[in-house]
Design a protein around this motif. Sequence first.
Motif, PDB file in Angstrom:
ATOM      1  N   LEU A   2      20.716  39.407  -1.774  1.00 41.72           N
ATOM      2  CA  LEU A   2      19.821  40.062  -2.719  1.00 41.72           C
ATOM      3  C   LEU A   2      20.132  39.497  -4.098  1.00 41.72           C
ATOM      4  O   LEU A   2      21.295  39.442  -4.500  1.00 41.72           O
ATOM      5  N   ALA A   3      19.094  39.053  -4.795  1.00 37.99           N
ATOM      6  CA  ALA A   3      19.277  38.463  -6.125  1.00 37.99           C
ATOM      7  C   ALA A   3      18.403  39.198  -7.134  1.00 37.99           C
ATOM      8  O   ALA A   3      17.303  39.636  -6.819  1.00 37.99           O
ATOM      9  N   PHE A   4      18.924  39.322  -8.336  1.00 36.78           N
ATOM     10  CA  PHE A   4      18.182  39.929  -9.429  1.00 36.78           C
ATOM     11  C   PHE A   4      17.861  38.836 -10.438  1.00 36.78           C
ATOM     12  O   PHE A   4      18.722  38.006 -10.756  1.00 36.78           O
ATOM     13  N   SER A   5      16.632  38.850 -10.929  1.00 35.01           N
ATOM     14  CA  SER A   5      16.247  37.816 -11.891  1.00 35.01           C
ATOM     15  C   SER A   5      15.377  38.415 -12.987  1.00 35.01           C
ATOM     16  O   SER A   5      14.729  39.444 -12.805  1.00 35.01           O
ATOM     17  N   VAL A   6      15.389  37.737 -14.123  1.00 37.92           N
ATOM     18  CA  VAL A   6      14.546  38.090 -15.255  1.00 37.92           C
ATOM     19  C   VAL A   6      13.937  36.792 -15.762  1.00 37.92           C
ATOM     20  O   VAL A   6      14.647  35.805 -15.976  1.00 37.92           O
ATOM     21  N   GLY A   7      12.646  36.776 -15.917  1.00 32.98           N
ATOM     22  CA  GLY A   7      11.968  35.590 -16.420  1.00 32.98           C
ATOM     23  C   GLY A   7      12.180  34.369 -15.528  1.00 32.98           C
ATOM     24  O   GLY A   7      12.233  33.247 -16.012  1.00 32.98           O
ATOM     25  N   GLY A   8      12.331  34.597 -14.234  1.00 30.99           N
ATOM     26  CA  GLY A   8      12.514  33.490 -13.301  1.00 30.99           C
ATOM     27  C   GLY A   8      13.924  32.941 -13.230  1.00 30.99           C
ATOM     28  O   GLY A   8      14.166  31.950 -12.560  1.00 30.99           O
ATOM     29  N   HIS A   9      14.885  33.603 -13.892  1.00 29.80           N
ATOM     30  CA  HIS A   9      16.279  33.151 -13.886  1.00 29.80           C
ATOM     31  C   HIS A   9      17.156  34.204 -13.208  1.00 29.80           C
ATOM     32  O   HIS A   9      17.172  35.357 -13.624  1.00 29.80           O
ATOM     33  N   ILE A  10      17.873  33.785 -12.176  1.00 26.04           N
ATOM     34  CA  ILE A  10      18.767  34.693 -11.466  1.00 26.04           C
ATOM     35  C   ILE A  10      19.977  34.989 -12.340  1.00 26.04           C
ATOM     36  O   ILE A  10      20.540  34.092 -12.962  1.00 26.04           O
ATOM     37  N   PHE A  11      20.370  36.259 -12.411  1.00 24.37           N
ATOM     38  CA  PHE A  11      21.556  36.622 -13.190  1.00 24.37           C
ATOM     39  C   PHE A  11      22.606  37.359 -12.365  1.00 24.37           C
ATOM     40  O   PHE A  11      23.727  37.562 -12.814  1.00 24.37           O
ATOM     41  N   CYS A  12      22.260  37.759 -11.141  1.00 25.43           N
ATOM     42  CA  CYS A  12      23.205  38.483 -10.296  1.00 25.43           C
ATOM     43  C   CYS A  12      22.757  38.367  -8.846  1.00 25.43           C
ATOM     44  O   CYS A  12      21.565  38.418  -8.560  1.00 25.43           O
ATOM     45  N   THR A  20      31.044  44.327  -1.385  1.00 23.38           N
ATOM     46  CA  THR A  20      32.354  44.322  -2.041  1.00 23.38           C
ATOM     47  C   THR A  20      32.507  43.200  -3.055  1.00 23.38           C
ATOM     48  O   THR A  20      33.447  43.210  -3.835  1.00 23.38           O
ATOM     49  N   HIS A  21      31.605  42.244  -3.066  1.00 23.65           N
ATOM     50  CA  HIS A  21      31.722  41.105  -3.970  1.00 23.65           C
ATOM     51  C   HIS A  21      30.367  40.827  -4.606  1.00 23.65           C
ATOM     52  O   HIS A  21      29.374  40.651  -3.915  1.00 23.65           O
ATOM     53  N   VAL A  22      30.328  40.806  -5.938  1.00 22.35           N
ATOM     54  CA  VAL A  22      29.100  40.558  -6.687  1.00 22.35           C
ATOM     55  C   VAL A  22      29.309  39.308  -7.531  1.00 22.35           C
ATOM     56  O   VAL A  22      30.369  39.121  -8.131  1.00 22.35           O
TER      57      VAL A  22
END
Length: 64
Positions: A2-12, A20-22
């Motif tokens: 699972l990836a989170f992105s803003v403006g087309g850029h993944i940040f997490c 257990t690992h991010v």
Amino acid sequence: MLAFSVGGHIFCYFDINDLTHVTVKCPKEKVVELIERYDFIDHPYNGNSKYWIGIDVTRAETKA
């Protein structure tokens, strides 16, 4: 994964079957400082260690 992105850029991102690992994007000038300062932060599981840090969530939860 699972990836989170803003403006087309993944940040997490993290494995949804193992929370257990991010892995988090980090300014490259802060990577070494954070790894040296916090024992629950290390190099990322999968990613360029110049821009990403890995956080062991099980150890970070116990820090206040």
